[in-house]
Design a protein around this motif. Structure first.
Motif, PDB file in Angstrom:
ATOM      1  N   HIS A   1      62.558  74.135   6.869  1.00  0.00           N
ATOM      2  CA  HIS A   1      61.733  75.103   7.574  1.00  0.00           C
ATOM      3  C   HIS A   1      60.430  74.440   7.995  1.00  0.00           C
ATOM      4  N   LEU A   2      59.727  75.095   8.898  1.00  0.00           N
ATOM      5  CA  LEU A   2      58.472  74.588   9.451  1.00  0.00           C
ATOM      6  C   LEU A   2      57.314  75.474   9.033  1.00  0.00           C
ATOM      7  N   HIS A   3      56.221  74.838   8.626  1.00  0.00           N
ATOM      8  CA  HIS A   3      54.966  75.535   8.356  1.00  0.00           C
ATOM      9  C   HIS A   3      54.005  75.184   9.483  1.00  0.00           C
ATOM     10  N   LEU A   4      53.444  76.194  10.135  1.00  0.00           N
ATOM     11  CA  LEU A   4      52.550  75.993  11.271  1.00  0.00           C
ATOM     12  C   LEU A   4      51.134  76.427  10.910  1.00  0.00           C
ATOM     13  N   LEU A   5      50.183  75.611  11.255  1.00  0.00           N
ATOM     14  CA  LEU A   5      48.771  75.966  11.202  1.00  0.00           C
ATOM     15  C   LEU A   5      48.344  76.087  12.656  1.00  0.00           C
ATOM     16  N   ALA A   6      48.157  77.328  13.122  1.00  0.00           N
ATOM     17  CA  ALA A   6      48.035  77.570  14.558  1.00  0.00           C
ATOM     18  C   ALA A   6      46.738  78.272  14.908  1.00  0.00           C
ATOM     19  N   ASP A   7      46.139  77.822  16.000  1.00  0.00           N
ATOM     20  CA  ASP A   7      45.007  78.494  16.632  1.00  0.00           C
ATOM     21  C   ASP A   7      45.603  79.437  17.663  1.00  0.00           C
ATOM     22  N   MET A   8      45.640  80.726  17.354  1.00  0.00           N
ATOM     23  CA  MET A   8      46.313  81.690  18.230  1.00  0.00           C
ATOM     24  C   MET A   8      45.718  83.079  18.029  1.00  0.00           C
ATOM     25  N   PRO A   9      45.756  83.933  19.079  1.00  0.00           N
ATOM     26  CA  PRO A   9      45.317  85.321  18.915  1.00  0.00           C
ATOM     27  C   PRO A   9      46.358  86.102  18.116  1.00  0.00           C
ATOM     28  N   TYR A  10      46.094  87.355  17.902  1.00  0.00           N
ATOM     29  CA  TYR A  10      47.028  88.193  17.155  1.00  0.00           C
ATOM     30  C   TYR A  10      48.373  88.255  17.881  1.00  0.00           C
ATOM     31  N   CYS A  11      49.455  88.058  17.113  1.00  0.00           N
ATOM     32  CA  CYS A  11      50.804  88.142  17.668  1.00  0.00           C
ATOM     33  C   CYS A  11      51.614  89.089  16.792  1.00  0.00           C
ATOM     34  N   PRO A  12      52.136  90.180  17.342  1.00  0.00           N
ATOM     35  CA  PRO A  12      52.907  91.135  16.532  1.00  0.00           C
ATOM     36  C   PRO A  12      54.094  90.451  15.841  1.00  0.00           C
ATOM     37  N   HIS A  13      54.290  90.808  14.570  1.00  0.00           N
ATOM     38  CA  HIS A  13      55.344  90.175  13.782  1.00  0.00           C
ATOM     39  C   HIS A  13      56.721  90.436  14.376  1.00  0.00           C
ATOM     40  N   ASP A  14      56.968  91.655  14.823  1.00  0.00           N
ATOM     41  CA  ASP A  14      58.295  91.986  15.347  1.00  0.00           C
ATOM     42  C   ASP A  14      58.602  91.213  16.624  1.00  0.00           C
TER      43      ASP A  14
END
Length: 370
Positions: A213-226
């Motif tokens: 699996h991949l673990h991401l450390l991301a600079d991103m705005p809110y993204c809905p989980h669904d």
């Protein structure tokens, strides 16, 4: 004056030519920077063994054994050696790994009282000690990335595949291809995420299947989980296992260490204890990137490094120190105690294989150990 003339190889073959790395290995090292150092705490193998510590293996008789003197490093090295020894396809990689830590020389700076260890390093990710060098570079990259990220936009994302009986290499190909498809999706493009992903590989709870699996450390705005789950399902065709959470601004450094840990830790016990499974793990990771950049993450400038000391003095070879201590030399005991108790600057020696014991350029009036 004590001067011990010792071989520069752990075998009984002819000595390595002066100023030369073995010809079958030199090409493999052109991609590694000679000045890529890391600070390490070395196990004081010869000193600790006198105290009968349970933390080290039996007394080392070579600089290679000393490099892997910590119990975990020793066990990991033996397991990797066993996995690499059988297939012919690993012949060159095995030779590099066998020599990791050889030709070690000890240097001391009087102005900073710092100790430096120069040695031949294999640079392989499967090496339990060279992983520390890779982890040091990763810590630098992630640290500089985190300095540029707004704490309100930082997220930790985990992308997982469903368990299957496919070989690990096929699962990794599928995981990486799915990640590329996810980044091409509309959901991901709207997020405009940028950052770094780290690969982690383990075994399923029953020990029968792989779990990459991949673990991401991301600079991103809110993204809905669904929405992210749906996009990951479209990318993988069979998996919607996604975890996403905001990183608390006070936990940024903890997550940095969390990700870096996956690049420096050895394979899990379930992988390392089975030679067949470990061999598959090694094959699948060969020539594969485990730190993936996505988007265009910005990095803070590297901090200015302190100027290196210009008064390095050669103490001698590590082999010479070990042999001299066996003979009861107090100076050798002193230096080995210091190496085992302080942070040492460790880096790959571009002149690995040079026979310091016969080169007059390295002779001084001070006592040396060769």
């Amino acid at each position: 004056m004590l001067a011990l003339l010792l071989p520069t190889s752990r075998t009984n073959t002819a000595p390595t030519p002066k100023n030369a790395i073995p010809s079958n290995l030199s090409d493999d090292f052109r991609g590694y920077a000679a000045e890529d150092p890391t600070y390490v705490h070395l196990q004081p193998i010869t000193v600790v063994d006198v105290k009968r510590s349970n933390e080290t293996v039996p007394p080392s008789h070579s600089d290679i054994d000393y490099r892997f003197s910590a119990r975990d490093d020793h066990n990991a090295r033996q397991a990797v050696l066993a996995a690499l020894s059988t297939p012919f396809r690993h012949k060159k990689r095995l030779k590099r790994f066998e020599m990791c830590g050889s030709h070690a020389t000890i240097w001391h700076s009087a102005t900073t009282d710092q100790i430096k260890i120069l040695a031949y390093h294999c640079g392989l990710r499967i090496c339990p000690r060279c992983r520390e060098m890779h982890a040091a570079r990763t810590r630098d990259i992630l640290g500089r990335f985190l300095q540029t990220v707004d704490a309100n936009r930082l997220s930790m994302v985990t992308l997982t595949l469903v368990h299957s009986d496919l070989p690990l290499a096929d699962q990794l190909d599928h995981l990486y291809a799915s990640f590329r498809r996810l980044r091409a999706s509309k959901t991901w493009r709207v997020c405009k995420a940028k950052g770094y992903a780290v690969l982690e590989i383990s075994r399923s709870s029953d020990g029968l299947q792989w779990h990459p699996h991949l673990h991401l450390l991301a600079d991103m705005p809110y993204c809905p989980h669904d929405k992210l789950k749906a996009a990951w399902l479209l990318a993988t065709h069979d998996s919607s296992i996604v975890d996403i959470r905001r990183v608390n601004s006070h936990a940024v450094q903890r997550h940095q260490a969390y990700l870096t840990n996956y690049l420096s830790k050895p394979p899990t016990d379930a992988i390392q204890s089975d030679a067949r499974v470990l061999g598959e793990w090694i094959d699948a990771l060969c020539s594969r990137r485990v730190l993936l950049k996505f988007g265009r993450p910005s990095l803070a400038d590297k901090p200015a490094a302190d100027p290196p000391p210009d008064d390095w003095r050669l103490i001698g070879t590590l082999l010479g120190l070990l042999r001299a201590m066996e003979l009861g030399d107090p100076d050798a005991t002193h230096w080995l105690k210091r190496i085992g108790s302080m942070r040492c600057l460790e880096s790959r020696n571009p002149d690995a294989g040079k026979d310091y014991s016969i080169d007059p350029a390295y002779r001084t009036d001070d006592r040396q150990f060769y």
